[in-house]
Scaffold this motif. Structure first.
Motif, PDB file in Angstrom:
ATOM      1  N   ASN A  27      71.425  14.306  11.254  1.00  0.00           N
ATOM      2  CA  ASN A  27      70.516  13.677  10.524  1.00  0.00           C
ATOM      3  C   ASN A  27      70.942  13.084   9.433  1.00  0.00           C
ATOM      4  N   THR A  28      72.088  11.955   9.228  1.00  0.00           N
ATOM      5  CA  THR A  28      72.500  10.970   7.843  1.00  0.00           C
ATOM      6  C   THR A  28      72.262   9.895   8.422  1.00  0.00           C
ATOM      7  N   TRP A  29      73.227   9.769   8.872  1.00  0.00           N
ATOM      8  CA  TRP A  29      73.592   8.297   9.255  1.00  0.00           C
ATOM      9  C   TRP A  29      72.915   7.433  10.067  1.00  0.00           C
ATOM     10  N   ASP A  30      71.704   8.442  10.953  1.00  0.00           N
ATOM     11  CA  ASP A  30      70.732   8.179  11.451  1.00  0.00           C
ATOM     12  C   ASP A  30      69.047   7.572  10.830  1.00  0.00           C
ATOM     13  N   ARG A  31      69.577   7.664   9.436  1.00  0.00           N
ATOM     14  CA  ARG A  31      68.231   7.627   7.867  1.00  0.00           C
ATOM     15  C   ARG A  31      68.786   6.881   7.733  1.00  0.00           C
ATOM     16  N   MET A  32      70.749   5.903   7.988  1.00  0.00           N
ATOM     17  CA  MET A  32      70.246   4.463   6.654  1.00  0.00           C
ATOM     18  C   MET A  32      70.344   3.730   7.702  1.00  0.00           C
ATOM     19  N   GLY A  33      70.754   2.847   6.572  1.00  0.00           N
ATOM     20  CA  GLY A  33      70.380   1.373   7.017  1.00  0.00           C
ATOM     21  C   GLY A  33      71.861   0.912   6.787  1.00  0.00           C
ATOM     22  N   ALA A  34      72.267  -0.530   7.791  1.00  0.00           N
ATOM     23  CA  ALA A  34      73.971  -0.213   7.987  1.00  0.00           C
ATOM     24  C   ALA A  34      74.669  -0.306   6.679  1.00  0.00           C
TER      25      ALA A  34
END
Length: 320
Positions: A27-34
């Protein structure tokens, strides 16, 4: 040598020293924009947190996070950070093993992240006892083929960890070199007790502290906004109750409660690094303050927190 570099310790005996902070992918990289992900990777490398847990989330209770390795791999490429400046840790699962082999999991994870190898890998937890000799042999084959250098375990029962060490020694195979365990201010029994403690003391394993903040509870998020790890022993309500005291002690040391938790872990000589999730650079920067605190006042931190262990009556052998 910089003070942050001096904080590095080997993840396993004879291995290279690794960053003292490690970033998880749940639940980290999918909570950030590119752009945010790229900035996070660059800042992590600057702050001695360039150790990334790149988990294979394609099965069992983790399937909902199945795009994290893809997102991380793209961000790493876009960041321009040289591969040699980061440590990458793969994670394999036993939920559908051996039907889905470790090799199949590893190769798919590498392909999704567009990587050619991991530096280390962790074999995840389980609900039923695995075939340990077969497991050790399969991981050994991955190491022999150059896909990874070394491996560790994640929240295993101590009997199976010791069995893996024994099988590896008897068969001349690669043994687990580190243990990724739940460990922090409130939950200490498994890592510090009679189960794993002797293996850390004699150098058989090193400790990678994980779930340090209990899903964010000990960082101030008393009602987590996301799915969090298992509550071994059913003590999380008691852990939440000690947060005001953790906050008070953190204020005394002029750091955030999260940085205090990082310092507590790093002040334990058995700990090689601390694994946590961060989806904002501000979180990473707050946690980074724990490095200096551990180095300069580590014994004082542990003494100030000595009364806050909650799991004294919980089984300490790794049983879920």
């Amino acid at each position: 040598m910089s003070s942050s570099t001096q904080s590095r310790r080997p993840l396993y005996e004879g291995g290279p020293a690794v960053p003292p902070l490690a970033l998880g992918s749940w639940n980290t990289w999918d909570r950030m924009g590119a752009d945010e992900a790229v900035a996070m990777i660059r800042r992590a490398v600057e702050l001695e947190a360039g150790f990334f847990d790149v988990a294979y989330y394609n099965m069992g209770p983790h399937a909902e996070n199945s795009r994290t390795d893809i997102l991380f791999g793209q961000a790493l490429r876009d960041s321009g950070v040289p591969r040699g400046d980061v440590v990458l840790c793969g994670k394999l699962w036993l939920w559908d093993w051996p039907n889905v082999s470790f090799r199949a999991q590893l190769e798919e994870s590498l392909q999704r992240a567009q990587l050619d190898r991991f530096d280390v890998l962790v074999v995840g937890d389980y609900m039923t006892a695995p075939d340990v000799p077969a497991l050790v042999a399969e991981v050994d084959a991955l190491i022999a083929d150059g896909l990874v250098d070394a491996w560790g375990i994640n929240n295993w029962r101590i009997e199976h960890t010791r069995q893996a060490l024994d099988v590896a020694a008897q068969e001349g195979l690669a043994a687990p070199r580190f243990a990724q365990l739940k460990y922090g201010i409130a939950r200490r029994a498994m890592a510090e007790g009679e189960a794993y403690g002797p293996l850390f003391d004699d150098g058989s394993l090193s400790l990678q502290a994980s779930d340090v903040f209990e899903g964010g509870i000990l960082a101030g998020r008393l009602v987590p906004e996301r799915k969090i790890g298992a509550d071994v022993g059913g003590i999380r309500e008691q852990i939440a109750a000690i947060y005001p005291e953790v906050q008070r002690i953190a204020e005394r040391f002029a750091v955030s409660p999260a940085a205090l938790g990082v310092a507590f872990c790093l002040a334990n000589p058995a700990v090689s690094n601390v694994l946590f999730g961060a989806s904002r650079i501000s979180q990473l920067e707050q946690n980074h303050a724990g490095l200096a605190l551990a180095r300069e006042r580590g014994a004082e931190v542990r003494d100030a927190l000595s009364h806050l262990q909650v799991d004294r009556g919980v089984r300490a052998d790794g049983a879920w």
